[in-house]
Design a protein around this motif. Structure first.
Motif, mmCIF file in Angstrom:
data_model
loop_
_atom_site.group_PDB
_atom_site.id
_atom_site.type_symbol
_atom_site.label_atom_id
_atom_site.label_comp_id
_atom_site.label_asym_id
_atom_site.label_seq_id
_atom_site.Cartn_x
_atom_site.Cartn_y
_atom_site.Cartn_z
ATOM 1 N N VAL A 167 5.001 -10.888 -6.201
ATOM 2 C CA VAL A 167 3.557 -10.754 -6.045
ATOM 3 C C VAL A 167 3.218 -10.152 -4.684
ATOM 4 O O VAL A 167 3.748 -10.583 -3.654
ATOM 5 C CB VAL A 167 2.868 -12.135 -6.184
ATOM 6 C CG1 VAL A 167 1.379 -12.030 -5.920
ATOM 7 C CG2 VAL A 167 3.130 -12.713 -7.578
ATOM 8 N N GLY A 168 2.332 -9.167 -4.671
ATOM 9 C CA GLY A 168 1.875 -8.551 -3.437
ATOM 10 C C GLY A 168 0.845 -9.419 -2.729
ATOM 11 O O GLY A 168 0.466 -10.495 -3.192
ATOM 12 N N SER A 169 0.378 -8.933 -1.565
ATOM 13 C CA SER A 169 -0.564 -9.709 -0.763
ATOM 14 C C SER A 169 -1.689 -8.813 -0.268
ATOM 15 O O SER A 169 -1.521 -7.593 -0.128
ATOM 16 C CB SER A 169 0.154 -10.338 0.441
ATOM 17 O OG SER A 169 -0.754 -11.067 1.258
ATOM 18 N N TRP A 198 1.408 -11.474 12.502
ATOM 19 C CA TRP A 198 2.383 -10.726 11.702
ATOM 20 C C TRP A 198 2.402 -11.312 10.288
ATOM 21 O O TRP A 198 2.384 -12.531 10.110
ATOM 22 C CB TRP A 198 3.779 -10.859 12.299
ATOM 23 C CG TRP A 198 3.999 -10.184 13.619
ATOM 24 C CD1 TRP A 198 3.743 -10.695 14.862
ATOM 25 C CD2 TRP A 198 4.535 -8.887 13.824
ATOM 26 N NE1 TRP A 198 4.097 -9.795 15.830
ATOM 27 C CE2 TRP A 198 4.590 -8.658 15.225
ATOM 28 C CE3 TRP A 198 4.985 -7.869 12.978
ATOM 29 C CZ2 TRP A 198 5.059 -7.481 15.781
ATOM 30 C CZ3 TRP A 198 5.468 -6.686 13.532
ATOM 31 C CH2 TRP A 198 5.506 -6.498 14.916
ATOM 32 N N VAL A 199 2.447 -10.441 9.288
ATOM 33 C CA VAL A 199 2.476 -10.883 7.898
ATOM 34 C C VAL A 199 3.588 -10.130 7.167
ATOM 35 O O VAL A 199 3.705 -8.901 7.297
ATOM 36 C CB VAL A 199 1.126 -10.641 7.184
ATOM 37 C CG1 VAL A 199 1.175 -11.223 5.766
ATOM 38 C CG2 VAL A 199 -0.020 -11.257 7.961
ATOM 39 N N LEU A 200 4.385 -10.865 6.428
ATOM 40 C CA LEU A 200 5.447 -10.286 5.596
ATOM 41 C C LEU A 200 5.310 -10.841 4.197
ATOM 42 O O LEU A 200 5.148 -12.052 4.020
ATOM 43 C CB LEU A 200 6.823 -10.632 6.159
ATOM 44 C CG LEU A 200 8.035 -10.220 5.306
ATOM 45 C CD1 LEU A 200 8.174 -8.694 5.275
ATOM 46 C CD2 LEU A 200 9.318 -10.856 5.838
ATOM 47 N N ASP A 201 5.362 -9.971 3.197
ATOM 48 C CA ASP A 201 5.344 -10.432 1.808
ATOM 49 C C ASP A 201 6.778 -10.444 1.291
ATOM 50 O O ASP A 201 7.363 -9.397 1.018
ATOM 51 C CB ASP A 201 4.471 -9.507 0.954
ATOM 52 C CG ASP A 201 4.277 -10.061 -0.459
ATOM 53 O OD1 ASP A 201 5.074 -10.925 -0.859
ATOM 54 O OD2 ASP A 201 3.349 -9.625 -1.145
ATOM 55 N N ALA A 202 7.342 -11.642 1.167
ATOM 56 C CA ALA A 202 8.726 -11.769 0.700
ATOM 57 C C ALA A 202 8.838 -11.731 -0.814
ATOM 58 O O ALA A 202 9.913 -11.543 -1.368
ATOM 59 C CB ALA A 202 9.327 -13.072 1.229
ATOM 60 N N ASP A 220 -3.081 -4.876 3.256
ATOM 61 C CA ASP A 220 -2.544 -4.902 1.899
ATOM 62 C C ASP A 220 -1.053 -4.603 1.939
ATOM 63 O O ASP A 220 -0.606 -3.644 2.557
ATOM 64 C CB ASP A 220 -3.273 -3.898 1.014
ATOM 65 C CG ASP A 220 -3.121 -2.468 1.509
ATOM 66 O OD1 ASP A 220 -3.318 -2.242 2.728
ATOM 67 O OD2 ASP A 220 -2.791 -1.571 0.702
ATOM 68 N N LEU A 221 -0.275 -5.451 1.276
ATOM 69 C CA LEU A 221 1.182 -5.354 1.310
ATOM 70 C C LEU A 221 1.759 -5.462 -0.091
ATOM 71 O O LEU A 221 1.390 -6.358 -0.857
ATOM 72 C CB LEU A 221 1.780 -6.476 2.168
ATOM 73 C CG LEU A 221 1.353 -6.545 3.638
ATOM 74 C CD1 LEU A 221 1.871 -7.835 4.264
ATOM 75 C CD2 LEU A 221 1.860 -5.333 4.410
ATOM 76 N N VAL A 273 -4.495 -2.550 13.044
ATOM 77 C CA VAL A 273 -3.679 -2.807 11.857
ATOM 78 C C VAL A 273 -2.410 -1.975 11.963
ATOM 79 O O VAL A 273 -2.458 -0.742 12.106
ATOM 80 C CB VAL A 273 -4.428 -2.452 10.555
ATOM 81 C CG1 VAL A 273 -3.514 -2.695 9.350
ATOM 82 C CG2 VAL A 273 -5.702 -3.264 10.424
ATOM 83 N N PHE A 274 -1.280 -2.660 11.901
ATOM 84 C CA PHE A 274 0.042 -2.022 11.960
ATOM 85 C C PHE A 274 0.753 -2.358 10.659
ATOM 86 O O PHE A 274 0.918 -3.531 10.311
ATOM 87 C CB PHE A 274 0.816 -2.573 13.156
ATOM 88 C CG PHE A 274 2.205 -2.015 13.332
ATOM 89 C CD1 PHE A 274 2.439 -0.937 14.173
ATOM 90 C CD2 PHE A 274 3.297 -2.595 12.687
ATOM 91 C CE1 PHE A 274 3.719 -0.443 14.366
ATOM 92 C CE2 PHE A 274 4.581 -2.105 12.860
ATOM 93 C CZ PHE A 274 4.800 -1.030 13.704
ATOM 94 N N LYS A 275 1.163 -1.343 9.919
ATOM 95 C CA LYS A 275 1.789 -1.586 8.613
ATOM 96 C C LYS A 275 2.999 -0.684 8.438
ATOM 97 O O LYS A 275 2.909 0.534 8.661
ATOM 98 C CB LYS A 275 0.778 -1.336 7.492
ATOM 99 C CG LYS A 275 1.364 -1.460 6.078
ATOM 100 C CD LYS A 275 0.322 -1.123 5.026
ATOM 101 C CE LYS A 275 0.917 -1.117 3.625
ATOM 102 N NZ LYS A 275 -0.056 -0.753 2.587
#
Length: 868
Positions: free
Chosen positions: A790-792, A782-786, A827-828, A804-806
């Motif tokens: 800046v994006g990720s 799981w990835v979260l961009d806080a 990409d987030l 891929v679940f977004k």
């Protein structure tokens, strides 16, 4: 069982609850729903138990007619109430609604049974002057049943909005004004003149029409809240207040005729004063609060005052008088017991009441802490005196029963009021001084004075500056050169502000609605000032002092007003010490990124506490982060669709903060509001949609609060989520380094130029302490961009994502429609999240990065170490 032993056993229940309350106060930082728990241990536990015991005792005395069932009946009611209270408290702390329901039903039913038995007892009694006072106890029992019902309904998680706010106000009204208030009014009507040794022929409380007026007030209050009519509810409080005023006027007349000379008298008198003040405050809040949400918030701040000022003092005062009477043993024994309970009487009363006044004033938060500890410790002294009094009473009675010479009478020494008062004031001053010493800037203490090399005109210029909407108004003031500048600061904003001048002058924290005078010294040249609370300067909270008639400066500017301090600022950035190739120390422990399975419970209860914590964010580089529960990011919450999250948010930080959960959909007005240090709120939401969601502080400037650590993740599993061998969670964020050990550089945040980009709060930590997997295992990350800026573009070097679940849906699942599809990055944008799944084909080291490569080079990288 004899009478004395019976009263001793039942009387120990109340001190036991008081002891639990004291323990909760001392360890409240480490327990969930602490504010709720402390209040209910006192009111539902100690106060309600005392009411059951003493209302029956006074009813027996007033009616001179035995109660149905006698002691057995009262013992059963005490047992039922104790069990019900334990179930309610346990259920709320554990988040178990069925337990809360069972306990609430038991407490409410027991209250109705208590009222019914008192009614039956009164029906068989002969008429008496004071017999009508028993009707207060009957009405109080009914009020408790209503209040408990409302409390149980409030524990239901699907009740929110203004209905919940009105229910909360009604819950307070029926419990505190009804159950507690009516009982105290009836009891004090006779106890007060007895304590004062005053003769009384009748009481206003027992007069015809007084109780109906109280009941009319409660009924109108309830109706007004039910039909959503603020003025009707306010009218109900007014009726109650009028009847209370009539009763207290009589109490005041008795006090003037026979002044109090014991702890019981002083404590009960002070408690009645606070009771009137709290009811008045209750009415003013209901009448003038801009909304039910605001009313609920302000009433929540009034409850602790009611608890300490009224409930605790009335309880300890009554016990101090009644315990010696119940234990008996003859006049000399009772007098000796009372004398021991009266130790330090005036000192205790002064400390508690003056301390409570100080706590309510706009003093620095650390002063509130030290004063409140002194007050709590003073109240707790009763728990030391009572067992000593019990032992002394038993010893003196045994000496008398053994036909020994009569025990010497221990007379109470005349209280030395001047000495006790001076000692109490000295203790309070010491507590205040200790709080100021721990945070002198918050008290407005700055060093130095005007410099001799400034030519003074001998004239003082005084200006008024208002702080509102994160601005100084006016933001420029003109002062003739050589004048002494005095600034009258007024904070008309809803948050704490301060003023720092470049000369080193500091105003200290200025609470909302308060003012402070700042002596800025002799003006020699232009000088800048600003609010130093993080981010407020960036928002434009800057003040310029213009020295009219000053000569232009050249070269290095010198301070315009000299107070013996170096100019503010100038500290080097911790970024100067960055070495991203440096290995951490051998004892370094990385944040555990593993995600466990969601709990089976459908209600998740958690306390989220703001703490200022100095943290090593890269080897050799530390920052003081504002954290949720001590870490940045804060704890990861994990649940399923339909789960309820019951959050108690507590601000133990140094400035104003808030919390915003993206995982819940609800009106932000109340749960997401900013609260000051020392305050708390309840935030309850239902997770209706799946995904990984951001939570963060929403106090302005939001970017600075988030950049300084105030964020975290909530993971709500989508239905049908497949099982995997390993599951990890990574939260990407940025750090904008201030001085070593300092806070985020707000100017860097505004410029969106981070020094570090990190996973789970620390640069490169998973390079030094890799994630692990085995070849052939299915791994979900799981990835979260806080952010905050800046994006990720999350990528695993050497890996390919088959799923891929977004943002709530699958972009690719098990290779997609072809069965062979793959993805290389997730990409987030900022505040977005999702997960990827992959299987590592063989053993080796697989780096993972944000494929925004300059960010990877700033710390957003790690390794998955795959074994055979």
């Amino acid at each position: 069982m004899n009478r004395r032993l019976w009263h001793l056993i039942t009387g120990l229940l109340t001190p036991a609850w008081l002891l639990l309350t004291l323990i909760a106060v001392l360890i409240h930082r480490f327990i969930p729903v602490a504010p709720w728990l402390m209040v209910h241990l006192l009111f539902l536990g100690a106060v309600s138990t005392a009411i059951l015991v003493w209302s029956q005792h006074f009813a027996d005395t007033l009616l001179r007619h035995p109660a149905p069932g006698g002691r057995v009946s009262l013992g059963a009611r005490l047992g039922a109430h104790t069990l019900g209270a334990v179930l309610v408290i346990t259920g709320i702390v554990g988040g178990w609604w069925p337990v809360v329901l069972a306990g609430g039903i038991l407490v409410g039913t027991n209250a109705l049974a208590h009222a019914l038995l008192l009614f039956r007892q009164s029906r068989g009694a002969l008429p008496g002057r004071f017999a009508p006072l028993v009707r207060y106890y009957i009405a109080a029992g009914i009020a408790l049943a209503i209040g408990v019902t409302l409390g149980v309904l409030m524990a239901r998680t699907d009740i929110d909005g203004e209905s919940a706010e009105r229910m909360y106000i009604a819950h307070i009204g029926f419990n505190l004004l009804g159950w507690v208030g009516l009982t105290v009014i009836s009891t004090v009507a006779l106890l007060w003149p007895t304590v004062l040794h005053a003769r009384v022929q009748t009481t206003r409380a027992s007069a015809r029409g007084t109780l109906p007026l109280f009941l009319a007030g409660l009924a109108v209050l309830g109706i007004g809240l039910l039909i959503d009519q603020r003025l009707v509810a306010a009218a109900g409080v007014l009726l109650y207040l009028i009847s209370l005023g009539l009763v207290l006027v009589e109490a005041l007349r008795l006090a003037r005729q026979s002044p109090a000379v014991t702890f019981a008298g002083w404590s009960i008198g002070a408690a009645l004063t606070w009771f009137f003040a709290c009811v008045l405050g209750f009415g003013l809040i209901v009448t003038f609060a801009p909304s039910w949400v605001a009313a609920t918030d302000r009433l929540g701040q009034l409850v602790p005052v009611f608890a300490v000022g009224f409930a605790a003092q009335i309880l300890l005062g009554a016990l101090s008088y009644l315990v010696p009477v119940v234990l008996g043993g003859g006049p000399s024994v009772s007098k000796a017991t009372a004398a021991l309970l009266d130790r330090g009487a005036l000192f205790r009363v002064v400390v508690v009441n003056v301390g409570l006044v100080l706590y309510l004033m706009p003093v620095p938060s650390l002063v509130k802490v030290t004063v409140s500890l002194l007050v709590v410790g003073t109240l707790a002294s009763f728990l030391v005196l009572m067992p000593r009094a019990l032992r002394q009473n038993r010893r003196l009675r045994q000496a008398t029963d053994a036909t020994a010479p009569p025990a010497p009478q221990i007379a109470a020494a005349p209280p030395r009021r001047t000495g006790a008062t001076i000692t109490a004031v000295g203790a309070l001053l010491l507590a205040v001084s200790l709080g100021i010493a721990m945070d002198p800037a918050a008290a407005g203490i700055a060093s130095g004075g005007a410099s001799a090399d400034r030519v003074s005109t001998g004239h003082t210029t005084t200006v008024d500056v208002v702080m509102k909407n994160t601005r100084f108004s006016p933001d420029t003031v003109e002062v003739p050169v050589g004048d002494t500048l005095v600034i009258n600061l007024t904070n008309d904003d809803e948050m704490v502000h301060n003023l720092v001048l470049a000369t080193g002058v500091v105003s200290g924290s200025v609470a909302p609605g308060t003012s402070r005078q700042v002596d800025a010294g002799i003006v020699g040249a232009d000088v800048e000032g600003w609010c130093s609370i993080a981010g407020h300067k960036v928002l434009g909270m800057v003040l310029t002092v213009v020295a009219v008639g000053a000569e232009p400066q050249s070269g290095d500017d010198s301070p315009a007003m000299d107070h013996g301090s170096a100019p503010a600022g100038g500290a080097s950035s911790a970024a100067d010490d960055l070495d991203l190739m440096r290995e951490p120390d051998a004892d370094f422990v990385a944040r555990d990124p593993a995600l466990g399975a969601a709990e089976a419970e459908t209600v998740h209860t958690l306390t989220m506490r703001v703490e200022d914590v100095e943290t090593e964010v890269s080897p050799g580089v530390t920052q003081t982060l504002w954290t949720f529960n001590g870490t940045a990011p804060g704890p990861t919450l994990h649940g399923k669709v339909g789960d309820v999250f019951d959050i108690t948010f507590v601000n133990d930080g140094s400035i104003e903060h808030s919390i915003d959960f993206h995982a819940g959909a609800l009106a932000p007005d109340r749960p997401m509001r900013s609260i000051n240090p020392g305050e708390s709120l309840t935030y309850r939401f239902t997770a209706t949609r799946s995904g990984i969601w951001l939570y963060h502080c929403g106090t302005m400037p939001m970017s600075v609060h988030m950049a300084n650590g105030m964020f975290g993740a909530v993971i709500i599993d989508p239905p049908g989520l497949s099982a995997v061998d390993r599951e990890y969670v990574l939260v990407q964020s940025e750090l904008y380094l201030g001085a070593q050990g300092g806070e985020a550089d707000a100017d860097k945040v505004a410029a969106q130029f981070p020094d570090l980009v990190v996973f789970n709060g620390i640069a490169n930590q998973y390079g030094a302490r890799p994630l692990t997997a085995k070849a052939g295992e299915k791994v979900r990350i799981w990835v979260l961009d806080a952010g905050p800026n800046v994006g990720s573009s999350f990528h695993v070097v050497g890996g390919q994502f088959d799923t891929v679940f977004k943002e709530g849906d699958y972009l690719l699942r098990d290779g997609g429609s072809t069965g062979t599809g793959g993805s290389q990055v997730l990409d987030l944008a900022v505040a977005q999240g999702g997960f990827v799944e992959l299987t590592f084909p063989e053993a080796g080291s697989y780096p993972f990065v944000s494929h925004i490569m300059s960010d990877a080079e700033k710390g957003a990288r790690g390794v998955v170490l795959v074994s055979p």
